[in-house]
Design an enzyme around this catalytic site. Sequence first.
Site, PDB file in Angstrom:
ATOM      1  N   CYS B 245      48.215  48.517  33.163  1.00 32.90           N
ATOM      2  CA  CYS B 245      47.422  49.385  34.300  1.00 32.90           C
ATOM      3  C   CYS B 245      48.418  49.358  35.411  1.00 32.90           C
ATOM      4  O   CYS B 245      49.754  49.687  35.452  1.00 32.90           O
ATOM      5  CB  CYS B 245      46.098  48.865  34.415  1.00 32.90           C
ATOM      6  SG  CYS B 245      46.242  47.384  35.183  1.00 32.90           S
ATOM      7  N   ARG B 250      42.883  45.821  35.325  1.00 29.28           N
ATOM      8  CA  ARG B 250      42.320  46.801  34.434  1.00 29.28           C
ATOM      9  C   ARG B 250      42.881  46.310  33.193  1.00 29.28           C
ATOM     10  O   ARG B 250      42.004  46.504  32.068  1.00 29.28           O
ATOM     11  CB  ARG B 250      42.220  48.330  34.634  1.00 29.28           C
ATOM     12  CG  ARG B 250      41.473  48.700  35.807  1.00 29.28           C
ATOM     13  CD  ARG B 250      41.710  49.957  36.266  1.00 29.28           C
ATOM     14  NE  ARG B 250      42.986  50.283  37.026  1.00 29.28           N
ATOM     15  CZ  ARG B 250      43.377  51.301  37.456  1.00 29.28           C
ATOM     16  NH1 ARG B 250      42.716  52.506  37.646  1.00 29.28           N
ATOM     17  NH2 ARG B 250      44.553  51.465  38.278  1.00 29.28           N
TER      18      ARG B 250
END
Lengths: 216, 288
Positions: B245, B250
């Site tokens: 990410c 994330r």
Amino acid sequence: MSTSARPGPLVVLSGVPEVYGHGLAHALSAAGAHRVVRTDGEDLLELLTEHPAPAVLVVPEAAAEEVRSALRGSPVGERVALVHLAPGAGRDGFVGAVRAGALGVLDPDAELETAVEVVLSAAAGRVLVPRTLVESLAEPVGSAGAPQLAEHEREWLRMLGQGGTVAAIARSASYSEREMYRLLAKLYRRLGAETRTQALLRAADWGLLDEGGNGP
Amino acid sequence: MSSWRADPAAPAEAVLPLVDARWLQAHRDAVVVLQVDDDATPYHAGHLPGSLPLSTYDDLHERVRRGPVSRQGFERLMSALGVGVDDHVVLCSAGSPSHAAYAFWVMRLYGHRRLSLLDGGLPAWTAAGGELEDAPVVVAAADYRTPGRDPSVIVGRDELLTRYVGAPDPVLILDCRTEAEYEGHVQHQLDVVAERHRVPGHIPGSRNLPSGELLEGRAFAPLERLRTLFADRGLTAGSDVVVYCRVADRSSLLWFALAELLQHPRVRHYVGGWAEYGSLVDVPVELH
């Protein structure tokens, strides 16, 4: 202050809606500004040229830029004070109008008495500023909306912003880590943030991480 | 190094990677709960009884150089928290579950076997009637030792470039930023576009699977839904997967879903993420 011995300013209402223009002209006249001219804007430059005295020109906000650029190339431009007619302009609208060079903003929903004061102030080279705007300007911070923080709170944010740990900040501030976290939680909330990352982004936007920023 | 992976032939008592609040209520005394957030402010506002705080940025990243906490730092951290190598650790977050997922990944990186993540985090615990406390938790320090990093869960930029970028199937690179970030339509607010110190775009050939699609609220979507999401991006049983990410939070959700929930055998985390890749000079970048 204008006196009854001196003629009132020339006020030109250009492109102002019929009913409002009529009411405003009447109110201005009652306040001593007898030379009020209403025009649809076609003959604006001629009209201003014929009157060598300083004048106030009231124009709808939408037409203001066009009028301003016409005046820019004309010798009459320097002695004309512009007032924008802008419904519900609000703080940002007011600031935008002043940035564009206006000496006042008229809200057609405001009392006619206020409208007259706005126009007469512009005629005297002054700007009548709405109270709400004054209040926001009076906030003791560099950026509107930013909370006022104590120097030690700004220092904590700067340390976090530079990658410092809460443990290190707690040591330097002589708090326990637990107490430090509680103080930081309150600080984040005052910045409108739920997390450290959000708090630092907001603090950066407000210039609170700058050395000497947001003076006490 | 397969010896690092959870043993597929492990006994039935092998821990579940994802547990719910009711499970945790029933097993509270048998596990160590660590609450992981961006920092420990939510923990000190009220935490699961007996749980301990972890701060993603203070504890799980290196202090001076960039990257996940070092082996020595991890050992110090676990020792200070009184965690033993055989303890069953349950990770939860008050805020974004990506923090708990990142902590999970870091603990796997250092070979901790008995790990679970609380589905839905602290809000799920309180919603299920679980109580919170704000009393300090005192633990006896332990002596935690790890054999080091498991290279099968992490990949650095050099190996990424030589082995994965531009490689054909079965290599599958998954970018789990938002669609707009992937396509290069937006820059992160910390990036100064004009300086071009980090460019927009994505790793060529990578597929976009925004991490938010894996979640329903703060809990993971059902397994069938997760399978479909990954299959739609080209995942097959033989895929050799890299996830990334921007700064490894994330992507931890994606790594967790794929490696732990779907038990895919080859999932490596490119922790440098776009923060690193988008700043590299003369590497291939794809827009749109």
